[in-house]
Structure formats: structure tokens, C-alpha cells
Write a protein that holds these residues in place. Structure first.
Motif, mmCIF file in Angstrom:
data_model
loop_
_atom_site.group_PDB
_atom_site.id
_atom_site.type_symbol
_atom_site.label_atom_id
_atom_site.label_comp_id
_atom_site.label_asym_id
_atom_site.label_seq_id
_atom_site.Cartn_x
_atom_site.Cartn_y
_atom_site.Cartn_z
ATOM 1 N N ALA A 160 0.842 -1.200 0.000
ATOM 2 C CA ALA A 160 0.000 0.000 0.000
ATOM 3 C C ALA A 160 0.877 1.250 0.000
ATOM 4 O O ALA A 160 2.066 1.200 0.353
ATOM 5 C CB ALA A 160 -0.919 0.003 1.227
ATOM 6 N N PRO A 161 0.330 2.392 -0.405
ATOM 7 C CA PRO A 161 1.086 3.641 -0.353
ATOM 8 C C PRO A 161 1.674 3.906 1.028
ATOM 9 O O PRO A 161 1.078 3.545 2.050
ATOM 10 C CB PRO A 161 0.028 4.693 -0.712
ATOM 11 N N SER A 162 2.839 4.503 1.054
ATOM 12 C CA SER A 162 3.649 4.833 2.225
ATOM 13 C C SER A 162 4.459 3.639 2.736
ATOM 14 O O SER A 162 5.254 3.791 3.663
ATOM 15 C CB SER A 162 2.818 5.415 3.380
ATOM 16 N N GLN A 163 4.290 2.464 2.114
ATOM 17 C CA GLN A 163 5.049 1.287 2.516
ATOM 18 C C GLN A 163 6.279 1.109 1.625
ATOM 19 O O GLN A 163 6.306 1.584 0.492
ATOM 20 C CB GLN A 163 4.168 0.047 2.449
ATOM 21 N N PRO A 164 7.305 0.396 2.111
ATOM 22 C CA PRO A 164 8.478 0.129 1.275
ATOM 23 C C PRO A 164 8.190 -0.985 0.275
ATOM 24 O O PRO A 164 7.392 -1.876 0.528
ATOM 25 C CB PRO A 164 9.539 -0.302 2.295
ATOM 26 N N ALA A 165 8.857 -0.914 -0.870
ATOM 27 C CA ALA A 165 8.716 -1.945 -1.898
ATOM 28 C C ALA A 165 10.027 -2.027 -2.677
ATOM 29 O O ALA A 165 10.813 -1.070 -2.731
ATOM 30 C CB ALA A 165 7.560 -1.629 -2.835
ATOM 31 N N MET A 166 10.249 -3.177 -3.311
ATOM 32 C CA MET A 166 11.458 -3.361 -4.109
ATOM 33 C C MET A 166 11.360 -2.569 -5.412
ATOM 34 O O MET A 166 10.328 -2.578 -6.078
ATOM 35 C CB MET A 166 11.676 -4.843 -4.410
ATOM 36 N N VAL A 167 12.464 -1.903 -5.747
ATOM 37 C CA VAL A 167 12.548 -1.081 -6.947
ATOM 38 C C VAL A 167 13.873 -1.369 -7.643
ATOM 39 O O VAL A 167 14.916 -1.434 -6.995
ATOM 40 C CB VAL A 167 12.434 0.414 -6.583
ATOM 41 N N VAL A 168 13.834 -1.543 -8.951
ATOM 42 C CA VAL A 168 15.039 -1.708 -9.762
ATOM 43 C C VAL A 168 15.404 -0.343 -10.320
ATOM 44 O O VAL A 168 14.577 0.311 -10.963
ATOM 45 C CB VAL A 168 14.807 -2.706 -10.914
ATOM 46 N N ARG A 169 16.632 0.103 -10.065
ATOM 47 C CA ARG A 169 17.045 1.419 -10.548
ATOM 48 C C ARG A 169 18.523 1.411 -10.890
ATOM 49 O O ARG A 169 19.277 0.526 -10.459
ATOM 50 C CB ARG A 169 16.766 2.497 -9.493
ATOM 51 N N ARG A 170 18.929 2.388 -11.650
ATOM 52 C CA ARG A 170 20.343 2.573 -11.953
ATOM 53 C C ARG A 170 20.943 3.451 -10.878
ATOM 54 O O ARG A 170 20.478 4.574 -10.649
ATOM 55 C CB ARG A 170 20.507 3.218 -13.330
ATOM 56 N N HIS A 171 21.963 2.946 -10.216
ATOM 57 C CA HIS A 171 22.580 3.713 -9.134
ATOM 58 C C HIS A 171 23.150 5.011 -9.698
ATOM 59 O O HIS A 171 23.889 4.999 -10.696
ATOM 60 C CB HIS A 171 23.682 2.901 -8.455
ATOM 61 N N PRO A 172 22.810 6.164 -9.085
ATOM 62 C CA PRO A 172 23.211 7.457 -9.671
ATOM 63 C C PRO A 172 24.718 7.686 -9.696
ATOM 64 O O PRO A 172 25.195 8.511 -10.486
ATOM 65 C CB PRO A 172 22.511 8.479 -8.776
ATOM 66 N N GLU A 173 25.478 6.998 -8.854
ATOM 67 C CA GLU A 173 26.916 7.216 -8.809
ATOM 68 C C GLU A 173 27.702 6.146 -9.567
ATOM 69 O O GLU A 173 28.629 6.456 -10.311
ATOM 70 C CB GLU A 173 27.387 7.282 -7.353
ATOM 71 N N THR A 174 27.333 4.881 -9.393
ATOM 72 C CA THR A 174 28.092 3.790 -10.015
ATOM 73 C C THR A 174 27.539 3.368 -11.365
ATOM 74 O O THR A 174 28.256 2.736 -12.156
ATOM 75 C CB THR A 174 28.106 2.564 -9.093
ATOM 76 N N GLY A 175 26.274 3.693 -11.635
ATOM 77 C CA GLY A 175 25.655 3.246 -12.875
ATOM 78 C C GLY A 175 25.229 1.799 -12.854
ATOM 79 O O GLY A 175 24.694 1.293 -13.849
ATOM 80 N N GLU A 176 25.426 1.110 -11.740
ATOM 81 C CA GLU A 176 25.032 -0.296 -11.640
ATOM 82 C C GLU A 176 23.515 -0.424 -11.533
ATOM 83 O O GLU A 176 22.835 0.442 -10.994
ATOM 84 C CB GLU A 176 25.682 -0.938 -10.412
ATOM 85 N N ARG A 177 22.999 -1.535 -12.031
ATOM 86 C CA ARG A 177 21.583 -1.833 -11.873
ATOM 87 C C ARG A 177 21.388 -2.460 -10.490
ATOM 88 O O ARG A 177 21.924 -3.522 -10.196
ATOM 89 C CB ARG A 177 21.108 -2.793 -12.963
ATOM 90 N N ARG A 178 20.624 -1.786 -9.659
ATOM 91 C CA ARG A 178 20.465 -2.202 -8.264
ATOM 92 C C ARG A 178 19.009 -2.543 -7.946
ATOM 93 O O ARG A 178 18.079 -2.046 -8.576
ATOM 94 C CB ARG A 178 20.910 -1.062 -7.339
ATOM 95 N N LEU A 179 18.828 -3.364 -6.918
ATOM 96 C CA LEU A 179 17.515 -3.658 -6.365
ATOM 97 C C LEU A 179 17.501 -3.107 -4.948
ATOM 98 O O LEU A 179 18.255 -3.547 -4.077
ATOM 99 C CB LEU A 179 17.258 -5.171 -6.347
ATOM 100 N N ASP A 180 16.645 -2.112 -4.706
ATOM 101 C CA ASP A 180 16.613 -1.431 -3.418
ATOM 102 C C ASP A 180 15.186 -1.322 -2.904
ATOM 103 O O ASP A 180 14.218 -1.459 -3.666
ATOM 104 C CB ASP A 180 17.207 -0.020 -3.543
#
Length: 222
Positions: free
Chosen positions: A34-54
Motif C-alpha cells: 500500500a502507499p507509504s510502505q516500502p517496496a522493491m525497486v530496480v534502478r540505476r545507481h546514480p553514482e556507479t551506474g550499476e543496476r540495483r535492487l533497493d
């Protein structure tokens, strides 16, 4: 709208599916994110450029927000305006992400009585990959809040009988371009999913309460 979804695939399996690197987050399965809860997101790390799961919090807080308590924290951004809206355009340009989900929920208005909830998943059994945008907000005491919103568009033929909107689903061939790893036509990705992509079934009104969270929420209801 996309106001609730299920995220039950183990983080290790999500990381393999999306080919992320780095530490895998400690995320418990949820059948009712639900909104306001944490969830897994795939993104490109802004510093390393690696594809991360956070793990990020659902409800976007732009980095320029002054008063966190009064911030709007939208959970969705419209595909038609995400590139131009002051709330979303910088994140769309620089901080796009993918929100993995096993299913999502939508509510159909009835002539009388409460809305009827439905669960929606890919017909082929693969995970859904929602188009998203993310932000990092830095508080005055040094705290960092990372948040996201899901981009929604007009409903496809599968969804139209239930609701007039649906999440944008990014197909695997477009993941690198969407995440900013290579060039691509972003606007061409902001379209409804193909007809026949989705499987839709009735579920219990128990999903209406965020406090309810278990595999029974995805069971078909009569």
C-alpha cells in the motif's frame, strides 16, 4: 490508478530476473503493498551506474520538498504529463526505475454497493515490470528518504471493463533504455499493455484493508 499491488517473489529471485548487482534487500513478501510502505525497486545507481535492487517508499517526495509533513507524495504519475509536470519531469529525465510486482489490484465501480476488487497479473506468469520514477530527499538532520511513483496510462482492452487506467508495463527488451543504460524512445514505451497480456480475476473485499496481508488475498472469489 494503481493503488495496491502484490510483491511476493523472494528478493534473490527478483535480483536474478532483473540482473541486478550489489546487496539484495531484506524484503518480506507482501500480498497487499500500500502507499507509504516500502517496496522493491530496480534502478540505476546514480553514482556507479550499476543496476540495483533497493527498497524505496511508495509515494514520491521530490528532492526540492521543503516541508515533508505537508508534501503531496503522489503514488502515480500520468504517462501523458510525466515528462512535463513540474512534480515529475526531472525524475522522468534522470531517475526512472522499474517496480517489480507479481500482481496488482483494481476496483470496479458497481451500480450499487461497494466497488468490486480484481487482481491482475501477466497471463504468461512472468513478473510485471511497472514503469516508475524515483527521488532522493535529504532532510535537515541528514536523513535520506528514497521514494517512488508508478506511471499509469489509459487502460488496454483487458482492463477497460474494470477501470480506465492501468500501470505502464515495460517489456524486457526496453529495460536497459528505461533505466538509462542505453538510448531509447521513452515516449514509445508509455503505452497500454498489449491486448491479451493480462489475466484478471475477482478477489475478496478483504484486500480493501491494507492491514490484511496474506496469500488468500489473491485467491479467486465467487
Amino acid at each position: 490508478m494503481c493503488g495496491r499491488f502484490a510483491s511476493t517473489t523472494p528478493p534473490e529471485a527478483v535480483a536474478r530476473r532483473f540482473k541486478t548487482t550489489g546487496q539484495v534487500p531484506n524484503a518480506a513478501p507482501s500480498w497487499n503493498v500500500a502507499p507509504s510502505q516500502p517496496a522493491m525497486v530496480v534502478r540505476r545507481h546514480p553514482e556507479t551506474g550499476e543496476r540495483r535492487l533497493d527498497l524505496l517508499t511508495w509515494g514520491l517526495v521530490p528532492h526540492w520538498t521543503n516541508d515533508l509533513a505537508k508534501a503531496r507524495k503522489p503514488i502515480n504519475a500520468r504517462a501523458e504529463t510525466v515528462a512535463t509536470s513540474p512534480m515529475f519531469r526531472e525524475a522522468f529525465q534522470r531517475r526512472r526505475c522499474i517496480v517489480p510486482a507479481d500482481a496488482f489490484y483494481e476496483w470496479q465501480a458497481q451500480e450499487s454497493g461497494p466497488k468490486q476488487p480484481y487482481a491482475i497479473a501477466r497471463r504468461d506468469g512472468e513478473m510485471l515490470a511497472f514503469a516508475g520514477i524515483w527521488e532522493g530527499w535529504h532532510g535537515p538532520a541528514g536523513e535520506i528518504l528514497r521514494t517512488f511513483a508508478i506511471i499509469v496510462t489509459a487502460a488496454n482492452e483487458d482492463m477497460a471493463p474494470i477501470h480506465d487506467r492501468m500501470p505502464v508495463i515495460i517489456e524486457e527488451r526496453n529495460w536497459p533504455a528505461w533505466l538509462g543504460e542505453e538510448d531509447g524512445d521513452l515516449g514509445a514505451m508509455l503505452h497500454p499493455g498489449a491486448a491479451g497480456l493480462l489475466r484478471i480475476w475477482l478477489v475478496s473485499v478483504r484486500v480493501n484493508r491494507p492491514a490484511n496481508n496474506g496469500p488468500e488475498l489473491l485467491e479467486a472469489s465467487q
